[in-house]
Design a protein around this motif. Structure first.
Motif: not given
Length: 222
Positions: A196-202
């Protein structure tokens, strides 16, 4: 000078996907990308099976960019005739499908829902064009809307956030070859399916393995 939309205020019926190859022309329909069936409800036909390699994914990306340019020029989404901002918007629809299989078993149903939900977010008279394709790199579709890109993007962010399967939709509004970001219209970035963090960095760091991502997708589809 009039724009393409102004010159044709009563456009012909929406293009059926069976006509897509003729619209795209032989130079813009890439190898391995075939028109699907049943455009009226957003569905594509039986998708290709097997793992998509890097070459397949890159070829699909190039094909999308070429088709986006063609649609932008045809419908005035590359800027108004007087040099002003675009008078129409090109929407590119794909799915969030991590891993080499870009046509998982759920893809036809979810893609059909994405096409339908995206189109339903706008008044019918605003929809100028609709088409869908299937490929080894996953289903892909396009809408052209007689509305400015920021307004279209805001509505599509709402679709992605509100639809039960919206976290698997990838609904881009393309301006000058670049997709508008959520932050361009004052919305927060997409959230990761897993943490549920920002998707792009993951996504860039491959923070989550494929089994974990598959479990998260299954939870969205429940």
């Amino acid at each position: 000078m009039s724009t393409a939309l102004e010159e044709n205020p009563h456009p012909p019926p929406l293009t059926d996907v069976s006509d897509t190859a003729d619209l795209a022309g032989p130079d813009t329909t890439p190898d391995g990308v075939a028109p699907g069936a049943g455009l009226d409800d957003g569905r594509v036909g039986g998708p290709p099976t097997g793992a998509a390699g890097l070459g397949d994914v890159l070829a699909a990306r190039d094909a999308r960019a070429a088709r986006q340019r063609t649609l932008a020029a045809e419908f005035g989404a590359d800027g108004a005739a007087d040099g002003g901002p675009p008078v129409a918007s090109v929407v590119s629809l794909t799915l969030v499908a991590p891993g080499p299989d870009k046509n998982p078993h759920w893809a036809p149903t979810v893609f059909a829902a994405a096409m339908e939900a995206a189109a339903a977010a706008f008044d019918p008279e605003a929809l100028r064009h609709r088409e869908a394709h299937e490929s080894l790199a996953g289903p892909q579709g396009y809408l052209v809307l007689a509305l400015p890109p920021p307004e279209v993007k805001r509505r599509l962010v709402t679709v992605e956030d509100a639809h039960p399967w919206g976290r698997l939709f990838d609904l881009d509004v393309v301006v000058d070859g670049r997709p508008l970001a959520r932050t361009d219209v004052g919305s927060p970035p997409r959230r990761c399916l897993v943490c549920d963090g920002p998707a792009a960095p993951c996504a860039r760091s491959r923070a989550h393995d494929l089994p974990t991502l598959a479990s998260a997708i299954a939870a969205v589809l429940e």
